[in-house]
Motif scaffolding. Structure first.
Motif, PDB file in Angstrom:
ATOM      1  N   ARG A 126      -1.283  37.677   2.634  1.00  0.00           N
ATOM      2  CA  ARG A 126      -1.503  38.688   3.681  1.00  0.00           C
ATOM      3  C   ARG A 126      -0.788  39.992   3.335  1.00  0.00           C
ATOM      4  NH1 ARG A 126      -0.368  36.267   9.496  1.00  0.00           N
ATOM      5  NH2 ARG A 126      -1.280  38.288  10.054  1.00  0.00           N
ATOM      6  N   VAL A 127       0.406  39.871   2.740  1.00  0.00           N
ATOM      7  CA  VAL A 127       1.133  41.090   2.340  1.00  0.00           C
ATOM      8  C   VAL A 127       0.412  41.771   1.189  1.00  0.00           C
ATOM      9  CG1 VAL A 127       3.335  42.020   1.575  1.00  0.00           C
ATOM     10  CG2 VAL A 127       3.288  40.024   3.067  1.00  0.00           C
ATOM     11  N   TRP A 128      -0.052  40.989   0.216  1.00  0.00           N
ATOM     12  CA  TRP A 128      -0.776  41.581  -0.902  1.00  0.00           C
ATOM     13  C   TRP A 128      -2.086  42.206  -0.432  1.00  0.00           C
ATOM     14  CZ3 TRP A 128       2.178  42.790  -4.535  1.00  0.00           C
ATOM     15  CH2 TRP A 128       3.193  41.947  -4.983  1.00  0.00           C
ATOM     16  N   GLY A 129      -2.655  41.658   0.644  1.00  0.00           N
ATOM     17  CA  GLY A 129      -3.850  42.273   1.226  1.00  0.00           C
ATOM     18  C   GLY A 129      -3.566  43.665   1.744  1.00  0.00           C
ATOM     19  N   ILE A 130      -2.360  43.852   2.304  1.00  0.00           N
ATOM     20  CA  ILE A 130      -1.960  45.181   2.773  1.00  0.00           C
ATOM     21  C   ILE A 130      -1.649  46.081   1.581  1.00  0.00           C
ATOM     22  CG2 ILE A 130      -0.214  46.444   4.101  1.00  0.00           C
ATOM     23  CD1 ILE A 130       0.034  43.964   5.877  1.00  0.00           C
ATOM     24  N   LEU A 131      -1.113  45.499   0.519  1.00  0.00           N
ATOM     25  CA  LEU A 131      -0.806  46.287  -0.681  1.00  0.00           C
ATOM     26  C   LEU A 131      -2.074  46.822  -1.332  1.00  0.00           C
ATOM     27  CD1 LEU A 131       1.344  47.217  -2.773  1.00  0.00           C
ATOM     28  CD2 LEU A 131       0.932  45.058  -3.961  1.00  0.00           C
ATOM     29  N   LEU A 132      -3.111  45.971  -1.409  1.00  0.00           N
ATOM     30  CA  LEU A 132      -4.343  46.351  -2.098  1.00  0.00           C
ATOM     31  C   LEU A 132      -5.406  46.901  -1.157  1.00  0.00           C
ATOM     32  CD1 LEU A 132      -4.609  43.297  -4.527  1.00  0.00           C
ATOM     33  CD2 LEU A 132      -3.716  45.573  -5.027  1.00  0.00           C
ATOM     34  N   LEU A 188       5.610  66.182  13.342  1.00  0.00           N
ATOM     35  CA  LEU A 188       4.617  66.322  12.282  1.00  0.00           C
ATOM     36  C   LEU A 188       4.840  65.287  11.184  1.00  0.00           C
ATOM     37  CD1 LEU A 188       2.271  67.809  10.951  1.00  0.00           C
ATOM     38  CD2 LEU A 188       3.903  69.491  10.077  1.00  0.00           C
ATOM     39  N   PHE A 189       6.076  65.104  10.763  1.00  0.00           N
ATOM     40  CA  PHE A 189       6.381  64.117   9.730  1.00  0.00           C
ATOM     41  C   PHE A 189       6.085  62.701  10.232  1.00  0.00           C
ATOM     42  CE2 PHE A 189       7.946  67.472   7.302  1.00  0.00           C
ATOM     43  CZ  PHE A 189       8.478  67.046   6.095  1.00  0.00           C
ATOM     44  N   ALA A 190       6.401  62.450  11.507  1.00  0.00           N
ATOM     45  CA  ALA A 190       6.131  61.123  12.073  1.00  0.00           C
ATOM     46  C   ALA A 190       4.640  60.827  12.090  1.00  0.00           C
ATOM     47  CB  ALA A 190       6.704  61.041  13.488  1.00  0.00           C
ATOM     48  N   LEU A 191       3.827  61.823  12.394  1.00  0.00           N
ATOM     49  CA  LEU A 191       2.373  61.631  12.400  1.00  0.00           C
ATOM     50  C   LEU A 191       1.843  61.347  10.995  1.00  0.00           C
ATOM     51  CD1 LEU A 191       1.259  64.404  14.916  1.00  0.00           C
ATOM     52  CD2 LEU A 191       1.248  61.934  15.285  1.00  0.00           C
ATOM     53  N   ILE A 192       2.426  61.998   9.998  1.00  0.00           N
ATOM     54  CA  ILE A 192       2.029  61.715   8.611  1.00  0.00           C
ATOM     55  C   ILE A 192       2.371  60.273   8.257  1.00  0.00           C
ATOM     56  CG2 ILE A 192       2.456  62.283   6.188  1.00  0.00           C
ATOM     57  CD1 ILE A 192       2.958  65.193   7.123  1.00  0.00           C
ATOM     58  N   GLY A 193       3.565  59.816   8.668  1.00  0.00           N
ATOM     59  CA  GLY A 193       3.953  58.431   8.428  1.00  0.00           C
ATOM     60  C   GLY A 193       3.059  57.445   9.141  1.00  0.00           C
ATOM     61  N   LEU A 194       2.728  57.739  10.399  1.00  0.00           N
ATOM     62  CA  LEU A 194       1.852  56.857  11.175  1.00  0.00           C
ATOM     63  C   LEU A 194       0.457  56.793  10.559  1.00  0.00           C
ATOM     64  CD1 LEU A 194       1.228  55.149  13.688  1.00  0.00           C
ATOM     65  CD2 LEU A 194       0.772  57.289  14.921  1.00  0.00           C
ATOM     66  N   SER A 195      -0.058  57.938  10.180  1.00  0.00           N
ATOM     67  CA  SER A 195      -1.382  57.995   9.566  1.00  0.00           C
ATOM     68  C   SER A 195      -1.427  57.158   8.293  1.00  0.00           C
ATOM     69  CB  SER A 195      -1.748  59.452   9.257  1.00  0.00           C
ATOM     70  OG  SER A 195      -2.994  59.541   8.621  1.00  0.00           O
ATOM     71  N   THR A 196      -0.385  57.251   7.494  1.00  0.00           N
ATOM     72  CA  THR A 196      -0.324  56.472   6.252  1.00  0.00           C
ATOM     73  C   THR A 196      -0.302  54.977   6.537  1.00  0.00           C
ATOM     74  OG1 THR A 196       0.912  58.274   5.183  1.00  0.00           O
ATOM     75  CG2 THR A 196       1.017  56.092   4.158  1.00  0.00           C
ATOM     76  N   SER A 202      -7.079  49.146   5.251  1.00  0.00           N
ATOM     77  CA  SER A 202      -8.379  49.547   4.726  1.00  0.00           C
ATOM     78  C   SER A 202      -8.336  49.915   3.247  1.00  0.00           C
ATOM     79  CB  SER A 202      -8.950  50.720   5.533  1.00  0.00           C
ATOM     80  OG  SER A 202      -8.028  51.793   5.579  1.00  0.00           O
ATOM     81  N   VAL A 203      -7.315  50.646   2.808  1.00  0.00           N
ATOM     82  CA  VAL A 203      -7.280  51.074   1.402  1.00  0.00           C
ATOM     83  C   VAL A 203      -6.049  50.585   0.648  1.00  0.00           C
ATOM     84  CG1 VAL A 203      -8.749  53.086   1.705  1.00  0.00           C
ATOM     85  CG2 VAL A 203      -6.303  53.317   2.079  1.00  0.00           C
ATOM     86  N   GLY A 204      -5.051  50.075   1.351  1.00  0.00           N
ATOM     87  CA  GLY A 204      -3.895  49.495   0.679  1.00  0.00           C
ATOM     88  C   GLY A 204      -2.823  50.508   0.320  1.00  0.00           C
ATOM     89  N   ALA A 205      -1.607  50.006   0.165  1.00  0.00           N
ATOM     90  CA  ALA A 205      -0.458  50.871  -0.123  1.00  0.00           C
ATOM     91  C   ALA A 205      -0.562  51.550  -1.480  1.00  0.00           C
ATOM     92  CB  ALA A 205       0.837  50.049  -0.044  1.00  0.00           C
ATOM     93  N   ILE A 206      -1.279  50.910  -2.412  1.00  0.00           N
ATOM     94  CA  ILE A 206      -1.350  51.466  -3.764  1.00  0.00           C
ATOM     95  C   ILE A 206      -2.187  52.742  -3.805  1.00  0.00           C
ATOM     96  CG2 ILE A 206      -2.201  51.055  -6.108  1.00  0.00           C
ATOM     97  CD1 ILE A 206      -1.396  48.179  -5.846  1.00  0.00           C
ATOM     98  N   VAL A 207      -3.326  52.759  -3.101  1.00  0.00           N
ATOM     99  CA  VAL A 207      -4.248  53.892  -3.240  1.00  0.00           C
ATOM    100  C   VAL A 207      -4.332  54.779  -1.997  1.00  0.00           C
ATOM    101  CG1 VAL A 207      -5.655  52.651  -4.921  1.00  0.00           C
ATOM    102  CG2 VAL A 207      -6.256  52.531  -2.513  1.00  0.00           C
ATOM    103  N   VAL A 208      -3.540  54.476  -0.964  1.00  0.00           N
ATOM    104  CA  VAL A 208      -3.606  55.319   0.232  1.00  0.00           C
ATOM    105  C   VAL A 208      -3.197  56.756  -0.099  1.00  0.00           C
ATOM    106  CG1 VAL A 208      -1.242  54.818   1.016  1.00  0.00           C
ATOM    107  CG2 VAL A 208      -2.998  55.468   2.682  1.00  0.00           C
ATOM    108  N   PHE A 209      -2.303  56.911  -1.064  1.00  0.00           N
ATOM    109  CA  PHE A 209      -1.886  58.255  -1.485  1.00  0.00           C
ATOM    110  C   PHE A 209      -3.087  59.064  -1.968  1.00  0.00           C
ATOM    111  CE2 PHE A 209      -0.406  61.318  -4.628  1.00  0.00           C
ATOM    112  CZ  PHE A 209       0.619  61.950  -3.947  1.00  0.00           C
ATOM    113  N   SER A 256     -12.326  50.306  -2.185  1.00  0.00           N
ATOM    114  CA  SER A 256     -11.133  51.124  -1.968  1.00  0.00           C
ATOM    115  C   SER A 256     -10.670  51.776  -3.264  1.00  0.00           C
ATOM    116  CB  SER A 256     -10.007  50.271  -1.378  1.00  0.00           C
ATOM    117  OG  SER A 256     -10.412  49.636  -0.198  1.00  0.00           O
ATOM    118  N   GLY A 257     -10.647  50.978  -4.342  1.00  0.00           N
ATOM    119  CA  GLY A 257     -10.201  51.511  -5.624  1.00  0.00           C
ATOM    120  C   GLY A 257     -11.129  52.582  -6.158  1.00  0.00           C
TER     121      GLY A 257
END
Length: 285
Positions: A126-132, A188-196, A202-209, A256-257
């Motif tokens: 489940r964690v790797w699902g969030i990562l990817l 503003l910074f908090a909203l950027i964090g929340l959005s991320t 949906s897109v994972g921690a690796i490619v959300v950037f 996502s990739g």
């Protein structure tokens, strides 16, 4: 053609398409303002902080960990926490210390996430699902969370549009004008964090950037106003996702990739376009 029509009519493709719309809206708002504030690195740091928060919820176990929503909320708390630390560093010590704070937070979060994942081998998937991440695996519940959070972010930007613009482009002028700039900067910074954080499923921690920062970076190359930059960022993020979704019906790429690859590639295309335009102007002068 029949296979394509059947693919496009499937519920998981429609859920992915709706998810892409929400992602594009976040890219136009949080992604664009992160670029304006020279805080795109925050998106990467917040994504990995969110991963650690989600892992912590799963380690805590119990009823909380039974819902897919709860790990996302745990991730949001961590992502917003890092964003607020970065805002505090920016407010007191400037850009350099902000980058250091985000970098250290990034490293701490990744170390914590790896440690926590080692404690829950039965839930590590489940964690790797969030990562990817995987757009095609979005559920109705995921879309509700994503949609409501996106609506909240849109509402905040609509209400605080003028203060956000002021503190983004002229912090000193805002303070001289009598505006309490610091709270708006924190928000503003908090909203950027929340959005991320909310995009991780949906897109994972690796490619959300790539999906948040790259469209905005490309848009800044091509546009010459705030609103146009946001519009271009929205279109680039949405088109990258739609093209990836269509191509996935032919070749079984990760949607996502591939969407992230197209969004990132748009920056280099934009760079090439600007370079050619500048050369053309120089040659005609």
């Amino acid at each position: 053609m029949a296979d394509l029509a059947e693919y496009l009519q499937s519920p998981f493709v429609w859920r992915a398409a709706l998810g892409l719309l929400f992602i594009a809206i976040n890219a136009a708002l949080a992604g664009a303002f992160a670029a304006f504030r020279s805080a795109t690195f925050l998106i990467s740091g917040a994504a990995h902080a969110a991963l650690a928060g989600a892992a912590l919820v799963l380690v805590a176990g119990g009823a909380l960990a039974q819902s897919d929503i709860s790990p996302v909320l745990g991730g949001a708390v961590f992502a917003i926490g890092l964003a607020l630390l970065a805002a505090a560093a920016r407010d007191t010590q400037g850009q350099r210390e902000t980058d250091v704070t985000i970098g250290v937070g990034f490293a701490f979060s990744m170390a914590l996430a790896v440690l926590l994942i080692s404690l829950i081998p039965d839930k590590a998937a489940r964690v790797w699902g969030i990562l990817l991440g995987d757009l095609l695996l979005l559920t109705a519940g995921d879309l509700w969370v994503l949609g409501l959070t996106t609506a909240l972010i849109v509402l905040c930007f609509a209400i605080f549009w003028r203060p956000f613009i002021f503190v983004t482009f002229d912090m000193e002028g805002a303070q001289a004008f009598g505006l309490r700039a610091a709270p708006y900067n924190y928000l503003l910074f908090a909203l950027i964090g929340l959005s991320t954080a909310v995009l991780l499923k949906s897109v994972g921690a690796i490619v959300v950037f790539a999906m948040l920062a790259a469209p905005a970076a490309t848009a800044r190359l091509l546009a010459h106003s705030v609103r146009r930059t946001m519009a271009y960022a929205f279109l680039i993020a949405l088109l990258s996702g739609v093209v990836a979704l269509l191509l996935s019906s032919v070749v079984r790429f990760s949607v996502s990739g591939l969407a992230a690859l197209l969004a990132s590639g748009s920056y280099f295309v934009g760079r090439g376009y600007v370079w050619l335009a500048e050369r053309q102007v120089a040659n005609s002068a």
